[in-house]
Design a protein around this motif. Structure first.
Motif, PDB file in Angstrom:
ATOM      1  N   PHE A 218       0.917  -1.329   0.044  1.00  0.00           N
ATOM      2  CA  PHE A 218       0.070   0.120  -0.025  1.00  0.00           C
ATOM      3  C   PHE A 218       0.867   1.245   0.063  1.00  0.00           C
ATOM      4  CE2 PHE A 218      -2.187   3.235   2.229  1.00  0.00           C
ATOM      5  CZ  PHE A 218      -3.262   3.516   1.469  1.00  0.00           C
ATOM      6  N   TRP A 219       1.955   1.118   0.864  1.00  0.00           N
ATOM      7  CA  TRP A 219       2.797   2.150   0.879  1.00  0.00           C
ATOM      8  C   TRP A 219       3.451   2.765  -0.580  1.00  0.00           C
ATOM      9  CZ3 TRP A 219       7.818   3.522   0.302  1.00  0.00           C
ATOM     10  CH2 TRP A 219       8.455   4.792   0.891  1.00  0.00           C
TER      11      TRP A 219
ATOM     12  N   GLN B 253       0.892   3.970  -2.903  1.00  0.00           N
ATOM     13  CA  GLN B 253       0.508   5.454  -2.564  1.00  0.00           C
ATOM     14  C   GLN B 253       1.519   6.307  -2.464  1.00  0.00           C
ATOM     15  OE1 GLN B 253      -2.714   6.504  -2.258  1.00  0.00           O
ATOM     16  NE2 GLN B 253      -2.951   4.390  -3.186  1.00  0.00           N
ATOM     17  N   ASN B 254       2.698   6.254  -1.938  1.00  0.00           N
ATOM     18  CA  ASN B 254       4.004   7.089  -1.700  1.00  0.00           C
ATOM     19  C   ASN B 254       5.166   6.752  -2.052  1.00  0.00           C
ATOM     20  OD1 ASN B 254       2.255   8.637   0.107  1.00  0.00           O
ATOM     21  ND2 ASN B 254       2.708   7.349   1.569  1.00  0.00           N
TER      22      ASN B 254
END
Length: 85
Positions: free
Chosen positions: A52-53, A56-57
């Motif tokens: 997920f990280w 997203q980033n």
């Protein structure tokens, strides 16, 4: 005027840099963020799982780094082939 052999070598090197950049881009965004996300669920980064990280980033950070690396590589390639601005 640059001869045809030098021009072909320049574009071959240019396409190689672009292809490597696109592969890194694909692996970071699609590979780590979507395909491998279930496998990365056990790794925690910033309170979220690593997949997920990355979606997203992390992929944004990689893209920004790719921009600077691409610019540096192209500047050196331009200088090497005598087509710098």
């Amino acid at each position: 005027m640059v001869d045809k052999t030098s021009s072909e070598a320049y574009w071959k090197a240019n396409l190689r840099i672009i292809l490597i950049s696109l592969i890194i881009w694909f692996i970071c965004s699609f590979g780590l963020g979507i395909i491998l996300r279930p496998a990365l669920m056990g790794i925690s980064v910033g309170g979220a799982d690593f997949g997920f990280w990355m979606a997203q980033n992390g992929s944004i950070y990689v893209f920004i780094i790719l921009i600077f690396v691409y610019a540096k590589l192209m500047n050196s390639l331009d200088r090497e082939h005598g087509v710098e601005e």
